[in-house]
Design a protein around this motif. Sequence first.
Motif, mmCIF file in Angstrom:
data_model
loop_
_atom_site.group_PDB
_atom_site.id
_atom_site.type_symbol
_atom_site.label_atom_id
_atom_site.label_comp_id
_atom_site.label_asym_id
_atom_site.label_seq_id
_atom_site.Cartn_x
_atom_site.Cartn_y
_atom_site.Cartn_z
ATOM 1 N N ASN A 237 0.804 -1.217 0.000
ATOM 2 C CA ASN A 237 0.000 0.000 0.000
ATOM 3 C C ASN A 237 0.843 1.276 0.000
ATOM 4 O OD1 ASN A 237 -2.506 -1.306 -0.029
ATOM 5 N ND2 ASN A 237 -2.486 -1.577 2.199
ATOM 6 N N GLY A 238 2.167 1.115 -0.107
ATOM 7 C CA GLY A 238 3.028 2.277 -0.218
ATOM 8 C C GLY A 238 3.240 3.051 1.066
ATOM 9 N N LEU A 239 3.024 2.406 2.217
ATOM 10 C CA LEU A 239 3.192 3.107 3.487
ATOM 11 C C LEU A 239 4.655 3.253 3.899
ATOM 12 C CD1 LEU A 239 0.273 1.591 5.599
ATOM 13 C CD2 LEU A 239 0.320 3.694 4.243
ATOM 14 N N GLY A 240 5.516 2.424 3.343
ATOM 15 C CA GLY A 240 6.919 2.526 3.699
ATOM 16 C C GLY A 240 7.718 1.358 3.156
ATOM 17 N N ILE A 241 9.011 1.378 3.449
ATOM 18 C CA ILE A 241 9.910 0.309 3.044
ATOM 19 C C ILE A 241 10.415 -0.391 4.305
ATOM 20 C CG2 ILE A 241 10.588 1.578 0.971
ATOM 21 C CD1 ILE A 241 13.213 2.289 2.390
ATOM 22 N N ALA A 242 11.005 -1.567 4.155
ATOM 23 C CA ALA A 242 11.447 -2.326 5.326
ATOM 24 C C ALA A 242 12.774 -3.014 5.050
ATOM 25 C CB ALA A 242 10.401 -3.367 5.717
ATOM 26 N N LEU A 243 13.678 -2.925 6.015
ATOM 27 C CA LEU A 243 14.920 -3.688 5.926
ATOM 28 C C LEU A 243 14.642 -5.132 6.339
ATOM 29 C CD1 LEU A 243 17.517 -1.191 7.461
ATOM 30 C CD2 LEU A 243 17.068 -1.662 5.043
ATOM 31 N N LEU A 244 15.409 -6.056 5.778
ATOM 32 C CA LEU A 244 15.251 -7.477 6.075
ATOM 33 C C LEU A 244 16.591 -8.169 5.863
ATOM 34 C CD1 LEU A 244 13.915 -9.323 2.993
ATOM 35 C CD2 LEU A 244 13.965 -6.833 2.984
ATOM 36 N N SER A 245 16.688 -9.406 6.294
ATOM 37 C CA SER A 245 17.902 -10.181 6.060
ATOM 38 C C SER A 245 17.854 -10.774 4.655
ATOM 39 C CB SER A 245 18.018 -11.307 7.085
ATOM 40 O OG SER A 245 16.951 -12.219 6.923
#
Length: 304
Positions: A237-245
Amino acid sequence: MDVHVRDLRYFLAVAEELHFTRAAERLFVSQPALSKQIGRLEATLRVPLFVRDRRSVALTAAGSALVSPARDVVARWDEAQRAVADAAAAETAVLRVGMSTSVGRDLLPSAAERFAMRHPSWRIQPRQVDWGDPTAGLADGTADVALIWLPASAEPPLTSRVLVTEPRWVALPAAHRLAGNEEIAFAELLDEPFLALPQDAGAVRDHWLAMDQRAGHPVRIGATVANADETFEAITNGLGIALLSSGNAAIYRRPGIVTRPVTGLSPTLLSIAWRAGDHRAVVRDFVEACTAYRPGEGREETAP
């Protein structure tokens, strides 16, 4: 009248501190209550154990003679309690493994297979925990061991071993301006809205926001997410980005989401953790089964 193990613990605290107030603080009891208990022990043994005056406390000859046997009794009782705990756990024969979402990389099946060689009657019970609990169930006792991301929570005190070291990637909407890049410099993401773990996640929340590598640049929080499903929905929904492994990139590959390597960030560490002081054989053997895992035995899924 028999002497209780508690009486010997109180005696040893005073014998080691040679100070009633400090011993009481160490035992989390009041100083008058401690003095009364020592008095009862002396009455039971019919011999003074300490010489006291307003300025000092010293052991009598009888007190000095009691120190070593008292330590032996307390140690044996502690050992007996651990044996009873092991036996009680063996009756249920279930080891609860806390984790955030699923753990892939074939780590859990591999560890379970090795663990079963030593404990064939035991069953591994995975337990999913939302990201608001960075201990994945260790804090509230609903997990015996847990697969967690470092840095670990300070409370309760935990012991951990690193199992996997991986680069951090980013998950972003497929329509994002950077989605076409093969890799993305972290500097290009500084002003982006980030999806954040709940505040209760503490240092782990900061880790997935890369707070230590922003050089004071403020973070924009687009939304707070407590689990993988909420994260997928928020990114789509375009609310944000997320870091992940990097090892979890596969579970983010779904319509509307892309994942890319991020340069300029330190790696992330997946570890097996347990409560400090938990010396049960089944916990030790499961930890050893996990540490025998080698990346590449399979592929995994653990979010973030």
